[in-house]
Write a protein that holds these residues in place. Structure first.
Motif, PDB file in Angstrom:
ATOM      1  N   ILE A 143      10.522  -1.112   0.134  1.00  0.00           N
ATOM      2  CA  ILE A 143       9.755  -1.069  -1.109  1.00  0.00           C
ATOM      3  C   ILE A 143       8.492  -1.907  -0.994  1.00  0.00           C
ATOM      4  O   ILE A 143       7.396  -1.464  -1.378  1.00  0.00           O
ATOM      5  CB  ILE A 143      10.622  -1.570  -2.287  1.00  0.00           C
ATOM      6  CG1 ILE A 143      11.772  -0.591  -2.554  1.00  0.00           C
ATOM      7  CG2 ILE A 143       9.769  -1.742  -3.546  1.00  0.00           C
ATOM      8  CD1 ILE A 143      12.757  -1.076  -3.591  1.00  0.00           C
ATOM      9  N   VAL A 144       8.626  -3.108  -0.453  1.00  0.00           N
ATOM     10  CA  VAL A 144       7.471  -3.996  -0.296  1.00  0.00           C
ATOM     11  C   VAL A 144       6.449  -3.381   0.659  1.00  0.00           C
ATOM     12  O   VAL A 144       5.234  -3.444   0.413  1.00  0.00           O
ATOM     13  CB  VAL A 144       7.910  -5.382   0.228  1.00  0.00           C
ATOM     14  CG1 VAL A 144       6.698  -6.249   0.549  1.00  0.00           C
ATOM     15  CG2 VAL A 144       8.790  -6.075  -0.798  1.00  0.00           C
ATOM     16  N   SER A 145       6.931  -2.769   1.727  1.00  0.00           N
ATOM     17  CA  SER A 145       6.040  -2.151   2.702  1.00  0.00           C
ATOM     18  C   SER A 145       5.227  -1.019   2.086  1.00  0.00           C
ATOM     19  O   SER A 145       4.007  -0.925   2.285  1.00  0.00           O
ATOM     20  CB  SER A 145       6.854  -1.628   3.891  1.00  0.00           C
ATOM     21  OG  SER A 145       6.009  -1.014   4.837  1.00  0.00           O
ATOM     22  N   VAL A 146       5.890  -0.157   1.323  1.00  0.00           N
ATOM     23  CA  VAL A 146       5.193   0.963   0.673  1.00  0.00           C
ATOM     24  C   VAL A 146       4.197   0.450  -0.361  1.00  0.00           C
ATOM     25  O   VAL A 146       3.051   0.909  -0.430  1.00  0.00           O
ATOM     26  CB  VAL A 146       6.215   1.918   0.017  1.00  0.00           C
ATOM     27  CG1 VAL A 146       5.499   2.951  -0.844  1.00  0.00           C
ATOM     28  CG2 VAL A 146       7.055   2.614   1.083  1.00  0.00           C
ATOM     29  N   ALA A 147       4.633  -0.519  -1.168  1.00  0.00           N
ATOM     30  CA  ALA A 147       3.756  -1.083  -2.201  1.00  0.00           C
ATOM     31  C   ALA A 147       2.519  -1.721  -1.578  1.00  0.00           C
ATOM     32  O   ALA A 147       1.396  -1.562  -2.079  1.00  0.00           O
ATOM     33  CB  ALA A 147       4.523  -2.097  -3.039  1.00  0.00           C
TER      34      ALA A 147
END
Length: 274
Positions: A143-147
């Motif tokens: 999630i952090v990577s995509v965000a």
């Protein structure tokens, strides 16, 4: 403007980006130089680490990972900044030049370096989270990577064309993505399709060449087949990277300036949000 309309706009943007690349194929020189420089950096980094030894400790492994992210991000961002600067020159009817593009990237070297430090730090944090033997941690890392990818999608063009700090560049990037999320998704989809259609025969030919090289029973034949396959795959990489950067530059120009680049005659920009 509906999502399907935005996707059609993104696809049109991809087609016009392909037209720009056909008109100025020298734009692909920038990712080529960046790719070679990146490979040299990685070779020197790991070569030095091997010679020094003693990378068994986690702290040194993290330090090596940080240096890997830092160097490759800086090299890639520098080459992309140069490419985008000359892409904009092509949009305005000028003649792109390698020297001009590299000079433009050099003027922003400090900001690009700070951006690379920030990006490397975030990358290491994401990697540390993902390395935990925990499903929740892996999901959180994803999630952090995509965000982070979404938030920083336009960071390099903002740094290239605007005199702002890295913090402001990240903020401006997020705002720009928010205003063009549909077109950006459409452009990614369009570039992905075009790249797939281009890569498929290249991969098939490269595989056939390797197969023939192995079947020849000759060391020279195998070496030659590997070289040919490598050239084909590098060509496909340069094509997809350059096409993506051209499309991103076009998105940035009309999202921030409210005007359609002359090269994008197939794109309806009349309803693009500010």
């Amino acid at each position: 403007m509906g999502f399907l309309t935005r996707l059609r706009t993104g696809w049109a943007l991809t087609k016009d980006s392909l037209r720009v690349l056909r008109g100025d194929p020298e734009l692909a020189v920038f990712p080529l130089v960046g790719g070679v420089a990146g490979l040299c950096y990685v070779a020197l980094l790991f070569g030095g680490a091997t010679l020094v030894g003693g990378l068994d400790s986690q702290a040194l492994q993290i330090a090596l990972l940080f240096l890997l992210y830092l160097g490759t991000t800086f090299v890639a961002s520098f080459a992309t900044a140069a490419l985008m600067h000359e892409t904009r020159t092509a949009f305005e009817g000028g003649e792109p030049s390698f020297r001009s593009g590299m000079a433009a990237a050099w003027r922003n070297k400090g900001t690009l370096l700070v951006w690379s430090v920030v990006s490397a730090t975030v990358g290491v944090v994401i990697q540390l989270i993902d390395s935990q033997d925990n499903l929740l941690a892996e999901i959180l890392a994803g999630i952090v990577s995509v965000a982070w990818s979404i938030l920083t999608y336009f960071v390099v063009p903002v740094i290239t064309f605007e005199d702002v700090s890295v913090r402001e560049a990240i903020h401006r990037s997020g705002e720009t993505f928010k205003g063009t999320w549909g077109e950006t998704a459409g452009a990614h989809f369009g570039v992905g399709i075009v790249t797939f259609l281009f890569m498929l025969p290249v991969v098939l030919v490269a595989g056939a060449v390797l197969f023939l090289g192995v079947g020849s029973g000759s060391g020279f034949g195998f070496g030659a087949s590997v070289a040919v396959a490598a050239v084909l795959l590098v060509g496909a990489y340069l094509f997809s990277t350059t096409l993506s950067s051209i499309a991103k530059t076009g998105l940035y120009v009309y999202a921030t300036e409210g005007r359609r680049p002359g090269a994008f005659e197939d794109v309806d920009l009349g309803h693009v949000p500010d």
